[in-house]
Design a protein around this motif. Structure first.
Motif, short mmCIF file in Angstrom:
data_model
loop_
_atom_site.label_atom_id
_atom_site.label_comp_id
_atom_site.label_asym_id
_atom_site.label_seq_id
_atom_site.Cartn_x
_atom_site.Cartn_y
_atom_site.Cartn_z
N GLY A 1 0.81 -1.23 0.00
CA GLY A 1 0.00 0.00 0.00
C GLY A 1 0.84 1.27 0.00
O GLY A 1 0.68 2.13 -0.86
N HIS A 2 1.76 1.38 0.97
CA HIS A 2 2.64 2.55 0.97
C HIS A 2 3.48 2.57 -0.30
O HIS A 2 3.67 3.62 -0.91
CB HIS A 2 3.61 2.51 2.18
N ALA A 3 3.99 1.39 -0.67
CA ALA A 3 4.87 1.29 -1.84
C ALA A 3 4.17 1.83 -3.09
O ALA A 3 4.76 2.62 -3.85
CB ALA A 3 5.27 -0.17 -2.05
N PHE B 1 11.27 -5.35 0.93
CA PHE B 1 11.55 -6.51 1.79
C PHE B 1 10.27 -6.95 2.48
O PHE B 1 9.45 -6.11 2.87
CB PHE B 1 12.50 -6.12 2.94
N ASP B 2 10.12 -8.23 2.65
CA ASP B 2 9.17 -8.73 3.66
C ASP B 2 9.64 -10.12 4.05
O ASP B 2 10.13 -10.88 3.21
CB ASP B 2 7.73 -8.78 3.14
N GLN B 3 9.47 -10.46 5.31
CA GLN B 3 9.86 -11.80 5.74
C GLN B 3 8.71 -12.79 5.54
O GLN B 3 8.88 -13.98 5.77
CB GLN B 3 10.33 -11.79 7.19
N SER C 1 13.23 -11.57 3.08
CA SER C 1 14.27 -11.58 4.11
C SER C 1 13.81 -10.73 5.27
O SER C 1 12.94 -9.86 5.12
CB SER C 1 15.55 -10.98 3.53
N ASN C 2 14.41 -10.98 6.38
CA ASN C 2 14.21 -10.10 7.52
C ASN C 2 14.92 -8.77 7.22
O ASN C 2 16.05 -8.78 6.72
CB ASN C 2 14.81 -10.75 8.76
N PHE C 3 14.30 -7.66 7.57
CA PHE C 3 14.97 -6.39 7.30
C PHE C 3 16.22 -6.22 8.16
O PHE C 3 17.05 -5.35 7.91
CB PHE C 3 14.02 -5.19 7.39
N GLY C 4 16.35 -7.08 9.19
CA GLY C 4 17.57 -7.05 10.00
C GLY C 4 18.82 -7.35 9.17
O GLY C 4 19.93 -7.05 9.60
N MET D 1 9.94 2.02 6.90
CA MET D 1 9.61 0.79 7.61
C MET D 1 8.34 1.01 8.41
O MET D 1 8.25 1.99 9.16
CB MET D 1 10.77 0.37 8.50
N ASP D 2 7.39 0.13 8.20
CA ASP D 2 6.08 0.21 8.84
C ASP D 2 5.98 -1.10 9.64
O ASP D 2 5.53 -2.12 9.14
CB ASP D 2 5.04 0.30 7.70
N ILE D 3 6.49 -1.02 10.87
CA ILE D 3 6.78 -2.21 11.67
C ILE D 3 5.51 -2.93 12.14
O ILE D 3 4.47 -2.33 12.27
CB ILE D 3 7.56 -1.76 12.94
N MET E 1 -3.57 -8.27 7.10
CA MET E 1 -3.71 -9.56 6.39
C MET E 1 -3.29 -10.70 7.30
O MET E 1 -3.93 -11.74 7.35
CB MET E 1 -2.80 -9.60 5.16
N GLN E 2 -2.15 -10.50 7.98
CA GLN E 2 -1.67 -11.56 8.88
C GLN E 2 -2.67 -11.77 10.03
O GLN E 2 -3.02 -12.90 10.35
CB GLN E 2 -0.28 -11.19 9.44
N LEU E 3 -3.14 -10.66 10.60
CA LEU E 3 -4.06 -10.78 11.74
C LEU E 3 -5.39 -11.42 11.32
O LEU E 3 -6.00 -12.15 12.09
CB LEU E 3 -4.32 -9.39 12.34
C1 LIG Z 1 2.26 -3.28 8.90
S1 LIG Z 1 2.69 -4.32 7.58
C2 LIG Z 1 3.23 -3.25 6.31
C3 LIG Z 1 2.12 -2.73 5.45
C4 LIG Z 1 2.56 -1.93 4.26
N1 LIG Z 1 3.26 -0.74 4.64
C5 LIG Z 1 1.38 -1.61 3.37
O1 LIG Z 1 1.07 -0.42 3.19
O2 LIG Z 1 0.75 -2.52 2.83
C6 LIG Z 1 4.18 -4.97 8.12
C7 LIG Z 1 4.80 -5.99 7.21
O3 LIG Z 1 6.17 -6.04 7.55
C8 LIG Z 1 6.60 -7.35 7.63
N2 LIG Z 1 7.66 -7.36 8.64
C9 LIG Z 1 7.56 -7.09 9.96
N3 LIG Z 1 8.75 -7.19 10.55
C10 LIG Z 1 9.64 -7.52 9.57
C11 LIG Z 1 11.04 -7.77 9.55
N4 LIG Z 1 11.77 -7.72 10.68
N5 LIG Z 1 11.64 -8.06 8.38
C12 LIG Z 1 10.89 -8.11 7.22
N6 LIG Z 1 9.57 -7.92 7.19
C13 LIG Z 1 8.95 -7.62 8.34
C14 LIG Z 1 5.40 -8.16 8.04
O4 LIG Z 1 5.51 -9.49 7.57
C15 LIG Z 1 4.26 -7.39 7.36
O5 LIG Z 1 3.96 -7.93 6.11
#
Ligand SMILES: C[S@@+](CC[C@H](N)C(=O)[O-])C[C@H]1O[C@@H](n2cnc3c(N)ncnc32)[C@H](O)[C@@H]1O
Length: 313
Positions: free
Chosen positions: A40-42, A58-60, A84-87, A106-108, A113-115
């Protein structure tokens, strides 16, 4: 979101106008979204910055990446998707020969969708296996955590997650699992419901479930890892924007931003030394930016969102 028609139906991007405003008038050639989610932000950033030539997401969560790929189909030539993990951001970008970027968002946290997917086991409102892994290739799940951690470790997790009845929650889990293993979100709801403390406006189970999710995914640790990497990846005048939903996350972002913006550093040892250093960034948000009443009304997720930003010097 005025002026933007987003194709993402899965997730309403939080603080979108505020994010776009911070990026306004900036020339972005290379941009990184560390938490692509549904894209969405992207999508909004790509629409408002046609000058972007390389957009790395990135997304894990592989599932999120698949959805984001569909959202970003019109921009596919500019996009790279990294599971990948953003770490590991710096390492992954170096592998792609990307050394400097103009902006990082980063939108942590977890996405709606997950919830919303019961089988992912994130939600106390839906019955599913106790999972809560954002990265499904990770072995360790919420079920492992609640069935194997000691009462002390569980207590620590709830206390960190600001659940006031942290001792009672830990005890209740240990007593329940002595009878039979805790398998589902419903099992955990039954155990914790009587223990949890009602915080104004929140379902009492919110903090307990959120604490477990943060621990399963080691979310605070990954956030601490990524901020210095992201700052060092920025080109001069590049910006880093971070949205958090939890007080502990916001505290980490605030402290790391402040440290990076300071011209002195305190080195602790037998004696304390104060050394001069060159600040790396300017903090653009002395106070965090929060959602407007209007946004919170239509998107309750925005209620606890905080946005902070720095610009590389
Ligand atoms: C709140 S959503 C982001 C929504 C996005 N900004 C949008 O507008 O659709 C957070 C996403 O970040 C991913 N995420 C959270 N922590 C992460 C990490 N450490 N590394 C990579 N992805 C991560 C989650 O899997 C999730 O899909």
């Amino acid at each position: 979101m005025e002026g933007f028609k987003l194709s993402s139906e899965h997730h309403t991007p939080v603080l979108l106008n505020e994010v776009l405003k911070l990026l306004e008038m900036r020339r972005l050639t290379t941009f990184v979204d560390g938490t692509l989610g549904a894209g969405g932000h992207a999508e909004a950033i790509l629409k408002s910055h046609p000058e972007i030539q390389q957009f790395v997401g990135f997304d894990q969560d592989e599932n999120a990446l698949e959805i984001a790929k569909r959202t970003l189909l019109p921009f596919q030539e500019k996009c790279q998707f990294i599971h990948s993990n953003f770490g590991d951001m710096q390492l992954k970008l170096n592998e792609e020969n990307i050394e400097g970027v103009d902006g990082i968002l980063m939108d942590i946290g977890a996405s709606s969708m997950q919830l919303d997917q019961a089988e992912r086991g994130f939600s106390f409102q839906r019955t599913g296996p106790l999972d809560m892994r954002m990265d499904q290739s990770q072995a360790f799940t919420a079920k492992d955590l609640v069935n194997t951690y000691s009462e002390k470790e569980l207590g620590e997790i709830f206390r960190e997650g600001e659940e006031r009845k942290w001792r009672a929650c830990a005890r209740a889990i240990v007593e329940a699992r002595a009878v039979e293993p805790i398998e589902t979100t419903e099992d955990l709801v039954k155990i914790l419901r009587p223990m949890t403390w009602k915080k104004k406006g929140l379902d009492p189970l919110t903090l307990a479930f959120q604490s477990i999710r943060i621990a399963v995914n080691r979310e605070l640790h990954q956030l601490e890892r990524v901020i210095p990497q992201a700052i060092s990846l920025l080109k001069p005048k590049g910006v880093l924007l971070v949205i958090t939903f939890h007080r502990l996350e916001d505290r980490i972002v605030k402290q790391l931003f402040r440290q990076a913006g300071e011209s002195t550093e305190v080195v602790e040892g037998k004696q304390q030394f104060i050394i001069e250093k060159t600040p790396e960034v300017e903090v653009l948000t002395r106070k965090p930016i929060t959602g407007s009443e209007k946004e919170i009304e239509v998107n309750p997720r925005a209620r606890s969102a905080k946005l902070r930003a720095v610009e590389k010097l």
